[in-house]
Write a protein that holds these residues in place. Structure first.
Motif, mmCIF file in Angstrom:
data_model
loop_
_atom_site.group_PDB
_atom_site.id
_atom_site.type_symbol
_atom_site.label_atom_id
_atom_site.label_comp_id
_atom_site.label_asym_id
_atom_site.label_seq_id
_atom_site.Cartn_x
_atom_site.Cartn_y
_atom_site.Cartn_z
ATOM 1 N N TYR A 82 0.812 -1.215 0.000
ATOM 2 C CA TYR A 82 0.000 0.000 0.000
ATOM 3 C C TYR A 82 0.847 1.269 0.000
ATOM 4 O O TYR A 82 1.815 1.391 0.755
ATOM 5 C CB TYR A 82 -0.897 0.037 1.232
ATOM 6 N N ALA A 83 0.441 2.232 -0.817
ATOM 7 C CA ALA A 83 1.003 3.573 -0.724
ATOM 8 C C ALA A 83 0.332 4.342 0.410
ATOM 9 O O ALA A 83 0.908 5.265 0.973
ATOM 10 C CB ALA A 83 0.817 4.321 -2.044
ATOM 11 N N ASP A 84 -0.911 3.947 0.725
ATOM 12 C CA ASP A 84 -1.654 4.516 1.851
ATOM 13 C C ASP A 84 -2.630 3.432 2.300
ATOM 14 O O ASP A 84 -3.687 3.227 1.689
ATOM 15 C CB ASP A 84 -2.397 5.781 1.425
ATOM 16 N N LYS A 85 -2.273 2.742 3.347
ATOM 17 C CA LYS A 85 -3.044 1.565 3.754
ATOM 18 C C LYS A 85 -4.450 1.918 4.200
ATOM 19 O O LYS A 85 -5.420 1.240 3.849
ATOM 20 C CB LYS A 85 -2.304 0.830 4.870
ATOM 21 N N GLN A 86 -4.595 2.994 4.983
ATOM 22 C CA GLN A 86 -5.912 3.337 5.485
ATOM 23 C C GLN A 86 -6.850 3.778 4.372
ATOM 24 O O GLN A 86 -8.067 3.636 4.490
ATOM 25 C CB GLN A 86 -5.809 4.417 6.560
ATOM 26 N N ALA A 87 -6.293 4.284 3.304
ATOM 27 C CA ALA A 87 -7.123 4.670 2.155
ATOM 28 C C ALA A 87 -7.221 3.545 1.129
ATOM 29 O O ALA A 87 -7.849 3.723 0.085
ATOM 30 C CB ALA A 87 -6.553 5.918 1.496
ATOM 31 N N ALA A 88 -6.590 2.398 1.433
ATOM 32 C CA ALA A 88 -6.557 1.258 0.508
ATOM 33 C C ALA A 88 -5.974 1.644 -0.851
ATOM 34 O O ALA A 88 -6.357 1.104 -1.887
ATOM 35 C CB ALA A 88 -7.945 0.657 0.334
ATOM 36 N N ARG A 89 -5.045 2.601 -0.843
ATOM 37 C CA ARG A 89 -4.385 3.019 -2.084
ATOM 38 C C ARG A 89 -3.138 2.164 -2.283
ATOM 39 O O ARG A 89 -2.200 2.224 -1.490
ATOM 40 C CB ARG A 89 -4.015 4.503 -2.014
ATOM 41 N N LYS A 90 -3.154 1.369 -3.320
ATOM 42 C CA LYS A 90 -2.064 0.430 -3.543
ATOM 43 C C LYS A 90 -0.818 1.125 -4.086
ATOM 44 O O LYS A 90 -0.906 2.165 -4.738
ATOM 45 C CB LYS A 90 -2.512 -0.663 -4.508
ATOM 46 N N TRP A 91 0.322 0.530 -3.802
ATOM 47 C CA TRP A 91 1.582 1.020 -4.350
ATOM 48 C C TRP A 91 1.576 0.739 -5.847
ATOM 49 O O TRP A 91 1.391 -0.405 -6.265
ATOM 50 C CB TRP A 91 2.765 0.313 -3.688
ATOM 51 N N ALA A 92 1.760 1.778 -6.642
ATOM 52 C CA ALA A 92 1.708 1.654 -8.099
ATOM 53 C C ALA A 92 3.109 1.782 -8.697
ATOM 54 O O ALA A 92 4.078 2.093 -8.004
ATOM 55 C CB ALA A 92 0.787 2.720 -8.681
ATOM 56 N N GLU A 93 3.181 1.574 -9.989
ATOM 57 C CA GLU A 93 4.470 1.652 -10.679
ATOM 58 C C GLU A 93 5.119 3.019 -10.519
ATOM 59 O O GLU A 93 6.338 3.133 -10.409
ATOM 60 C CB GLU A 93 4.280 1.328 -12.162
ATOM 61 N N ASP A 94 4.294 4.073 -10.495
ATOM 62 C CA ASP A 94 4.843 5.434 -10.418
ATOM 63 C C ASP A 94 4.774 6.027 -9.016
ATOM 64 O O ASP A 94 5.004 7.233 -8.840
ATOM 65 C CB ASP A 94 4.134 6.358 -11.410
ATOM 66 N N THR A 95 4.478 5.218 -8.007
ATOM 67 C CA THR A 95 4.462 5.722 -6.628
ATOM 68 C C THR A 95 5.856 6.184 -6.238
ATOM 69 O O THR A 95 6.860 5.538 -6.551
ATOM 70 C CB THR A 95 3.985 4.627 -5.659
ATOM 71 N N ILE A 96 5.924 7.308 -5.552
ATOM 72 C CA ILE A 96 7.183 7.838 -5.037
ATOM 73 C C ILE A 96 7.036 8.073 -3.543
ATOM 74 O O ILE A 96 5.921 8.150 -3.019
ATOM 75 C CB ILE A 96 7.616 9.140 -5.759
ATOM 76 N N THR A 97 8.162 8.188 -2.863
ATOM 77 C CA THR A 97 8.120 8.322 -1.408
ATOM 78 C C THR A 97 9.320 9.112 -0.909
ATOM 79 O O THR A 97 10.342 9.222 -1.614
ATOM 80 C CB THR A 97 8.091 6.934 -0.739
ATOM 81 N N VAL A 98 9.222 9.657 0.274
ATOM 82 C CA VAL A 98 10.359 10.323 0.904
ATOM 83 C C VAL A 98 11.426 9.274 1.168
ATOM 84 O O VAL A 98 11.148 8.229 1.773
ATOM 85 C CB VAL A 98 9.940 11.008 2.217
ATOM 86 N N THR A 99 12.648 9.526 0.727
ATOM 87 C CA THR A 99 13.720 8.538 0.867
ATOM 88 C C THR A 99 14.698 8.864 1.991
ATOM 89 O O THR A 99 15.753 8.242 2.105
ATOM 90 C CB THR A 99 14.496 8.374 -0.450
#
Length: 421
Positions: A82-99
């Motif tokens: 999940y990119a956002d578990k509580q929103a049920a937003r799945k991690w996608a190919e273009d998901t980015i995150t603070v590294t």
């Protein structure tokens, strides 16, 4: 003093509230079967199995991405959860995150590029380009010492607000006017956030166009290498950012049960509660605040994914950004001692960490760890680059982060077999 019956009731109330909240929070989002996206070279099929296993056994509490380049070829590119578990937003190919602190290695490439162009030398003093930095006994601090966490400016006594952090002139004045926290050049103490502001000022003072690190990286590195990485995220890309979550105490205990060495990182949590240098170097900011993602903070707020990190450093080690001569300089440690803030032994230099690999004929790789288990590492001998990012933060780092450690081991299992054939 609270009497025993009242104290017992209070404890029970906290326990009940905690259980109730967990019961409720589990229903704030829909539960889905774990899904893994991406591809692997058939030779690295076992790596995908390990990546999936991290989710299946509960080690990945949110989402993650893992990428591997071997001599210019992307042989692993995986994402899941999940990119956002509580929103049920799945991690996608273009998901980015603070590294987090892997940003330090990325931004250090800007200095390497200025070195490549002959605009600075790592042995030059910072004050040669930024005279004001030379105040309070910092006149002899070299660029390499500054990038190796030896400038004595690991924390600032001046409270840094979001407005100040966005004002490079104000930041410059604060650094010039504050005295160092120890004798510069005498020892290494991790500059968790201040590293980024010092590097930004070095770039601003050396670059002919006086660009800050965000603009310099975007125009001179990201645009030319085609990587999806940002130091100062445009608002138009905010919708792709994963939401961070911290590990529960149960998660932390599970990590320690698996590997008791993780206890030393748990000890850092207690240092944050005391008047300890670590508590002064680490900012207690809300990392999910989109406004912070706009900041050009080149120590901790770079945003990208595993593919962008691995792809960038693959091009670096293949001479696509700097020459082999510069690569040999930046891939060698400058200091190798105990960091008195982390109380941990780590080799540093040129803005990078040099971390033990001891696999496939390689002693160490260079790159950087990041808070919560983010990772970028390169292996020059095998022309191998590995990157991992996650929004479900962990306690351990590098080889003490179990999700990452066994992924790296699975990669080297394949590489060593390839060498034998």
């Amino acid at each position: 003093m609270m009497n025993s019956p009242v104290l017992l009731k209070l404890v029970l109330a906290i326990v009940v509230a905690s259980v109730g909240w967990r019961f409720l929070s589990d229903r704030l989002y829909s539960k889905h079967r774990v899904e893994i996206g991406g591809h692997v070279d058939p030779r690295f099929a076992a790596v995908r199995d390990v990546f999936l296993k991290n989710f299946e056994n509960g080690w990945e509490i949110e989402g993650s991405a893992f990428a591997v380049y071997l001599d210019g070829k992307r042989v692993v590119d995986l994402w899941g959860g999940y990119a956002d578990k509580q929103a049920a937003r799945k991690w996608a190919e273009d998901t980015i995150t603070v590294t987090f602190s892997t940003t330090k290695a990325v931004s250090a490439l800007a200095v390497a590029l200025l070195y490549e162009r002959g605009q600075l030398d790592y042995n030059d003093t910072v004050a040669k380009f930024w005279p004001g930095f030379g105040k309070h006994g910092r006149g002899n601090v070299t660029i390499n010492q500054a990038l190796s966490h030896m400038s004595g400016m690991a924390w600032l006594d001046t409270p840094i607000t979001e407005e100040i952090a966005a004002d490079h002139e104000r930041i410059r004045e604060i650094f010039e006017n504050e005295p160092p926290k120890w004798a510069p050049g005498t020892k290494a103490g991790y500059h968790a956030y201040t590293y980024g502001w010092i590097l930004d000022q070095i770039v601003r003072h050396v670059d002919v166009q006086k660009r800050g690190i965000g603009q310099f990286f975007r125009e001179e590195i990201a645009a030319k290498t085609g990587v999806d990485y940002h130091i100062g995220l445009p608002k138009s890309e905010q919708h792709r950012v994963a939401r961070m979550s911290v590990p529960s105490m149960a998660n932390r205990l599970d990590e320690m049960w698996y590997d008791t060495r993780v206890l030393k990182y748990l000890g850092s949590l207690f240092k944050l509660m005391k008047d300890h240098p670590l508590s002064k170097t680490v900012s207690r900011c809300t990392i999910n605040n989109p406004d912070y993602h706009r900041l050009e903070q080149s120590a901790a707020l770079g945003i990208g994914n595993a593919r962008s990190l691995a792809g960038l450093f693959d091009q670096v080690i293949r001479g696509k950004l700097v020459s082999q001569k510069t690569l040999q300089v930046i891939s060698s440690p400058f200091v190798n001692n105990t960091d008195f803030i982390f109380d941990d032994h780590v080799a540093k230099g040129h803005g990078f960490f040099y971390l033990p690999i001891q696999r496939a004929g390689t002693e160490y790789g260079f790159g950087h760890t990041g808070h919560g288990c983010q990772m970028i590492i390169t292996d020059l001998k095998n022309k191998l680059t590995i990157a991992y990012v996650t929004n479900g933060l962990k306690t351990g780092l590098y080889d003490l982060c179990r999700t990452y450690s066994r992924l790296q081991n699975s990669v080297y299992d394949v590489v060593e077999k390839l060498e034998l054939n």
